[in-house]
Design a protein around this motif. Structure first.
Motif, PDB file in Angstrom:
ATOM      1  N   ASN A 156      42.313  45.489  48.935  1.00 54.76           N
ATOM      2  CA  ASN A 156      42.088  45.665  47.655  1.00 54.76           C
ATOM      3  C   ASN A 156      41.354  46.984  47.140  1.00 54.76           C
ATOM      4  O   ASN A 156      40.517  47.606  47.930  1.00 54.76           O
TER       5      ASN A 156
ATOM      6  N   THR B 118      37.139  42.053  37.405  1.00 54.40           N
ATOM      7  CA  THR B 118      36.618  41.293  36.470  1.00 54.40           C
ATOM      8  C   THR B 118      35.050  40.929  37.171  1.00 54.40           C
ATOM      9  O   THR B 118      34.334  40.775  36.298  1.00 54.40           O
TER      10      THR B 118
ATOM     11  N   ASN C 170      45.486  42.691  42.175  1.00 53.29           N
ATOM     12  CA  ASN C 170      45.613  41.398  43.134  1.00 53.29           C
ATOM     13  C   ASN C 170      47.122  41.541  43.716  1.00 53.29           C
ATOM     14  O   ASN C 170      47.378  41.196  44.643  1.00 53.29           O
TER      15      ASN C 170
ATOM     16  N   ASN D 244      39.996  38.937  42.224  1.00 56.06           N
ATOM     17  CA  ASN D 244      39.596  39.238  40.914  1.00 56.06           C
ATOM     18  C   ASN D 244      38.337  40.447  40.966  1.00 56.06           C
ATOM     19  O   ASN D 244      37.476  39.996  40.213  1.00 56.06           O
ATOM     20  N   ASN D 245      38.346  41.461  41.792  1.00 54.52           N
ATOM     21  CA  ASN D 245      36.864  42.236  41.855  1.00 54.52           C
ATOM     22  C   ASN D 245      36.864  42.994  40.882  1.00 54.52           C
ATOM     23  O   ASN D 245      35.620  43.022  40.577  1.00 54.52           O
TER      24      ASN D 245
ATOM     25  N   ASP E  38      43.236  43.205  36.970  1.00 50.92           N
ATOM     26  CA  ASP E  38      43.344  42.135  38.186  1.00 50.92           C
ATOM     27  C   ASP E  38      44.612  41.267  38.404  1.00 50.92           C
ATOM     28  O   ASP E  38      45.188  41.473  39.397  1.00 50.92           O
TER      29      ASP E  38
END
Length: 96
Positions: A80, A32, A71, A29-30, A66
């Motif tokens: 990612n 967010t 994801n 969840n980079n 995400d």
């Protein structure tokens, strides 16, 4: 478009969503986390809360992005497209 066509399209969309949900592609969840890091870097607690309230729709959009875009890309490709947030200062005491 008939009811049968709409029903088929709806079933296809639900099936596609279930593929992503049940594929186990819960990732880091980079996006967010980057938004949360931006908010956490604000020093004044009142300004931080105000920024959080203003950014609430952004949290929803970033979370959906995400979970349904970034994801799954990470799960299937191993990389990612969103870099993780930088944590140069270490953990912060937010004065709670």
């Amino acid at each position: 478009m008939s009811k049968a066509d709409v029903s088929k399209a709806l079933r296809a969309v639900v099936a596609l969503c279930l593929v992503f949900v049940f594929s186990g592609c819960l990732g880091p969840n980079n996006a967010t986390a980057r938004l949360a890091r931006f908010n956490h870097d604000i020093d004044n607690r009142w300004a931080r809360q105000g920024t959080f309230i203003v950014l609430l729709p952004g949290y929803l959009v970033f979370s959906v992005g995400d979970n349904f875009v970034f994801n799954p890309i990470f799960w299937f490709t191993g990389s990612n497209p969103v870099d993780p947030p930088q944590n140069d200062s270490g953990p912060k005491d937010f004065g709670l």
